[in-house]
Design a protein around this motif. Structure first.
Motif, PDB file in Angstrom:
ATOM      1  N   SER A  69       1.562  16.704   7.473  1.00  0.00           N
ATOM      2  CA  SER A  69       2.456  16.338   7.317  1.00  0.00           C
ATOM      3  C   SER A  69       2.686  16.173   5.842  1.00  0.00           C
ATOM      4  O   SER A  69       1.658  15.673   5.212  1.00  0.00           O
ATOM      5  N   LYS A  70       3.728  16.068   4.984  1.00  0.00           N
ATOM      6  CA  LYS A  70       3.640  16.417   4.051  1.00  0.00           C
ATOM      7  C   LYS A  70       4.868  15.102   3.459  1.00  0.00           C
ATOM      8  O   LYS A  70       5.057  14.821   2.672  1.00  0.00           O
ATOM      9  N   MET A  71       5.764  14.405   4.694  1.00  0.00           N
ATOM     10  CA  MET A  71       6.341  13.184   4.814  1.00  0.00           C
ATOM     11  C   MET A  71       5.982  11.662   4.687  1.00  0.00           C
ATOM     12  O   MET A  71       4.646  11.865   6.008  1.00  0.00           O
ATOM     13  N   VAL A  72       5.963  10.734   3.632  1.00  0.00           N
ATOM     14  CA  VAL A  72       4.778  10.344   3.543  1.00  0.00           C
ATOM     15  C   VAL A  72       6.031   8.681   3.713  1.00  0.00           C
ATOM     16  O   VAL A  72       6.276   8.387   2.510  1.00  0.00           O
ATOM     17  N   ASN A  73       5.690   7.677   4.341  1.00  0.00           N
ATOM     18  CA  ASN A  73       6.016   6.211   3.753  1.00  0.00           C
ATOM     19  C   ASN A  73       5.042   5.055   3.009  1.00  0.00           C
ATOM     20  O   ASN A  73       3.763   5.488   3.269  1.00  0.00           O
ATOM     21  N   VAL A  74       5.800   4.653   1.906  1.00  0.00           N
ATOM     22  CA  VAL A  74       4.105   4.066   1.236  1.00  0.00           C
ATOM     23  C   VAL A  74       4.592   2.564   1.166  1.00  0.00           C
ATOM     24  O   VAL A  74       6.001   2.281   1.064  1.00  0.00           O
ATOM     25  N   CYS A  75       3.212   1.789   0.958  1.00  0.00           N
ATOM     26  CA  CYS A  75       3.670   0.397   1.030  1.00  0.00           C
ATOM     27  C   CYS A  75       2.936   0.155  -1.003  1.00  0.00           C
ATOM     28  O   CYS A  75       2.175   0.665  -0.982  1.00  0.00           O
ATOM     29  N   ALA A  76       3.188  -0.814  -1.198  1.00  0.00           N
ATOM     30  CA  ALA A  76       3.621  -0.836  -2.675  1.00  0.00           C
ATOM     31  C   ALA A  76       2.445  -2.380  -3.227  1.00  0.00           C
ATOM     32  O   ALA A  76       2.161  -3.117  -1.878  1.00  0.00           O
TER      33      ALA A  76
END
Length: 610
Positions: A69-76
Motif C-alpha cells: 500500500s502507498k496510503m498511510v495514516n501517521v501518529c505524531a
C-alpha cells in the motif's frame, strides 16, 4: 470514509518507528498483514536530525518488506502534541465553533497561526456542559511528517495523535468492560493515562518516560545512552522494595532502584490524575488498569502498579479483535503486541468510523495533495491551450510578435527581483536566528513544569497530616497553606543570612511555643532578593494555618506542625533534607484567634531557573 484494499499505519515514536499494513477481512473487520519496528537511534533523539532519521528508518523498512500500500495514516510523537480536555457551557450549536476557537487561543501554548489544531466534542455532562478534546501540534512538525512520507513514496491520508489512536483501539477491543478502566501507555519520553467509563473518555499526558531511567543509569555508570539502553533491556527490572534481596549484578541492582524511583514519580502523577478525574470530571474509582507501550514490559512493572493502586493490572492487547495473516510469526508478534495500540487505532480510522476522529493535516499539505491529484487534468488542459495558442499564432503572426514583446517586458521586470535575492537570504538567516533564540527560551520555560510535581505533593502532605492528626488527637481538623512564597538567595551565605533575619529554623517541638509577631524583626535584604532573581529559586516558604488544638491537647498545635514537617521530609526526591536546616520551621507558632499559623522553609532538590 475512504477505503482501500490495504493501508499502512506509521507510529513515529520518540525512539522507535513502527509500521504496520492492514486490510479489511471478510466480515468487515481488521486484519494485520505485516509489521516492522526500527530504532531511530541517537539521530531520532535530536530535533535537528529527527526528520532525516525518520526518513532513513521509513525507507529502510519499506525496502526490507514488501509493503504493497502507498496510503498511510501517521501518529505524531506524543511529546510534540498538546492536548487538553475543556468544558464548555451549554450554547447554541452555531456558536460552538466560535467558543472552541476562543478556548484554543487561551489554552494552546503557541500562537494559533503556528500550529495545526483540531477538536472533538465527546459528549455532555449531566449539567449540560459540553466535554471537548482539544489537540494541537506545531505546523513545522506535521510538515516534517508530510515530507518524510512523500519522500518515501507514500501518500499521507491523516495525522493522528497518540491518545486518540489508543482510545479507538481500546474501544474496539474492550468495549464490553463495565465500570471505570484506566489505560497507562508508558513511552520513551512521555506517558499517556486514559480513563474509559460509560461511553466517556478522559486522558492526560505525563512528561515521564523510560528514557529517564536510561539517562540516569548512563550517568551513574558513565556509559553512552545506547549502551545504557541495551543493558537496561537485558538486565533491567523494577525493584519491589522492602526486604527483597538485591541482585549480585551491580548494574542490575542500580537499574532496578532507578526504575523504582521513576515509576514512583509516575505513580504520584497517576494518583493526582485519578483525583482530578474523580473530582473535576465526576468519574468513578477505577476498577482495573491496562499497561501498554514499549517501557511497560520491564519486569515487575505490573506488580509495582498493582501494589500501589490496589487494583488488578494486566497488559493491553490491541490485537484482541484483530485477525492476523497466517504468515505472521505469532511468537515474535506477541513480544511487541503491547506496543501496537497506536497502529491498530490508525488502521481503524481507514476501516470505519471511530469514537474519536481527529486529523492534524496542515492546510498546505492538503492543498499540495489536491494539486497532485489534479495534476494530470492540469497538464491536459495546458497542452490543449498550447495547441490552441500555436494554431492561433500560426494564423496571426502579429499576435506572436506581441507575445514576444510581452516576454521582454517580463524579463525586464524579473531583473530587479533577482537583485533582491541576497536581501531575502539575509532576512531568512535572521529569521532562523530568532527562531533559535525562541527555542532556547522554550527550554527555560519547560523547567517551570516542576510546579506540576510540587503542588500535588504539597496537597498529599496536607491530607496525610490531617489523617495522622485525626488519629493522634481523635478529632477531625484541617490544615491548609495560607501563603506560598519563594526565596531567591544569590549564594548560600545570603540564604543563611535571610533565614537568620526572619528567625532560626526550629528543630524541637518545644521551640514552637505560641508567640505573637515581634516588632523590629530584621527583614531579608532587598538587594539579596534582587540579585537572586536572576538565578535560581532554591527555597519555598509555606505559611500554613490550622484550627487551634490546644483546647484538645496542650501540645496539639505542635503535633500538627511537626507532622506536616515529617510529611514534607518524606519526599527527598523533591525536597532536600540532607543539609542541616534544609527543610524546617521558620520562627514559632503564632496564635491568631481560633487558628494558629506556622512557617516552614522547604529547600527544593532541583532549583528552578528563572
Amino acid at each position: 470514509m475512504l477505503k482501500a484494499k490495504s493501508f499502512l499505519a506509521v507510529d513515529c515514536g520518540a525512539n522507535t518507528l513502527k509500521v504496520a499494513e492492514f486490510e479489511p477481512n471478510e466480515s468487515g473487520g481488521l486484519r494485520l498483514k505485516q509489521y516492522a519496528f526500527r530504532s531511530l537511534g541517537q539521530e531520532g533523539a535530536q530535533e535537528a536530525t529527527r526528520e532525516s532519521a525518520t526518513v532513513k528508518a521509513l525507507q529502510a523498512v519499506l525496502g526490507e518488506k514488501p509493503f504493497s500500500s502507498k496510503m498511510v495514516n501517521v501518529c505524531a510523537p506524543g511529546f510534540h502534541v498538546f492536548s487538553k480536555f475543556v468544558k464548555l457551557p451549554p450554547v447554541d450549536e452555531a456558536k460552538v465553533t466560535q467558543i472552541i476557537q476562543y478556548e484554543a487561543q487561551q489554552n494552546v501554548p503557541f500562537p494559533l497561526e503556528e500550529v495545526v489544531w483540531d477538536y472533538q466534542i465527546l459528549g455532555a455532562t449531566n449539567s449540560g456542559d459540553l466535554e471537548v478534546l482539544l489537540v494541537a501540534i506545531k505546523t513545522d512538525v506535521v510538515e516534517g511528517l508530510f515530507r518524510s512520507t512523500e519522500s518515501s513514496g507514500l501518500r499521507l491520508n491523516l495525522v493522528e495523535v497518540s491518545a486518540a489512536a489508543l482510545c479507538n483501539a481500546f474501544r474496539f477491543n474492550y468495549g464490553d468492560l463495565e465500570g471505570c478502566t484506566m489505560l497507562l501507555d508508558i513511552g520513551a519520553r512521555t506517558s499517556s493515562l486514559l480513563f474509559f467509563e460509560k461511553g466517556k473518555v478522559f486522558s492526560r499526558s505525563i512528561n515521564i518516560g523510560a528514557n529517564t531511567i536510561t539517562q540516569d543509569f548512563a550517568t551513574e555508570f558513565r556509559l553512552s545512552f545506547d549502551d545504557a539502553e541495551r543493558i537496561k533491556a537485558e538486565k533491567g527490572f523494577v525493584s519491589l522494595g522492602g526486604a527483597y534481596e538485591e541482585p549480585d549484578d551491580a548494574q542490575a541492582a542500580a537499574i532496578s532502584k532507578i526504575a523504582r524511583q521513576i515509576m514512583t514519580r509516575l505513580h504520584i502523577q497517576v494518583n493526582a490524575t485519578i483525583q482530578n478525574y474523580r473530582g473535576q470530571q465526576a468519574g468513578s474509582p477505577p476498577l482495573r488498569l491496562f499497561l501498554s507501550g514499549g517501557a511497560s514490559i520491564m519486569p515487575f512493572t505490573a506488580q509495582f502498579f498493582a501494589e500501589k493502586l490496589n487494583i488488578p493490572v494486566e497488559y493491553f492487547n490491541p490485537l484482541r479483535n484483530v485477525d492476523r495473516d497466517p504468515g505472521l510469526n505469532l511468537e515474535e508478534l506477541a513480544k511487541v503486541a503491547h506496543s501496537m495500540g497506536e497502529l491498530v487505532g490508525l488502521g481503524l480510522r481507514t476501516l470505519a468510523h471511530c469514537p474519536v476522529e481527529l486529523n492534524l493535516m496542515p492546510k498546505t499539505s492538503v492543498k499540495f495533495q489536491e494539486f497532485n491529484q489534479k495534476k494530470p487534468f492540469f497538464l491536459s488542459t495546458i497542452f490543449s491551450l498550447v495547441l490552441v495558442v500555436f494554431a492561433y499564432g500560426f494564423l496571426q503572426q502579429k499576435l506572436v510578435e506581441e507575445k514576444r514583446r510581452s516576454l521582454d517586458d517580463l524579463q525586464a521586470t524579473r531583473s530587479p527581483l533577482e537583485a533582491s535575492k541576497t536581501t531575502l537570504q539575509n532576512e531568512l538567516r535572521r529569521l532562523k536566528e530568532i527562531m533559535s533564540d525562541a527555542d532556547a527560551m522554550r527550554v527555560v520555560l519547560s523547567e517551570r513544569r516542576i510546579w506540576h510535581e510540587i503542588l500535588p505533593v504539597l496537597r498529599e502532605c496536607l491530607m496525610a497530616t490531617e489523617e495522622e492528626a485525626r488519629k493522634e488527637l481523635e478529632v477531625d481538623t484541617g490544615i491548609w497553606i495560607d501563603t506560598l512564597t519563594t526565596e531567591l538567595p544569590s549564594d548560600h551565605a545570603a540564604a543563611a543570612a535571610a533565614v537568620a533575619a526572619e528567625g532560626a529554623v526550629a528543630t524541637d517541638p518545644g521551640d514552637l511555643r505560641p508567640t505573637k509577631k515581634r516588632r523590629g524583626q530584621a527583614a531579608v535584604d532587598p538587594a539579596v532578593t534582587a540579585a537572586a532573581s536572576d538565578q535560581l529559586i532554591t527555597h519555598l516558604t509555606l505559611k500554613v494555618r490550622s484550627i487551634d488544638m490546644t483546647s484538645i491537647k496542650p501540645e496539639g498545635n505542635n503535633t500538627m506542625a511537626f507532622e506536616l514537617l515529617k510529611q514534607l521530609q518524606s519526599h527527598p526526591w523533591l525536597f532536600d533534607t540532607n543539609e542541616p536546616n534544609a527543610t524546617g520551621f521558620k520562627g514559632s507558632i503564632n496564635l491568631e484567634g481560633p487558628t494558629f499559623t506556622a512557617e516552614i522553609v522547604v529547600k527544593l532538590k532541583t532549583p528552578i531557573t528563572l
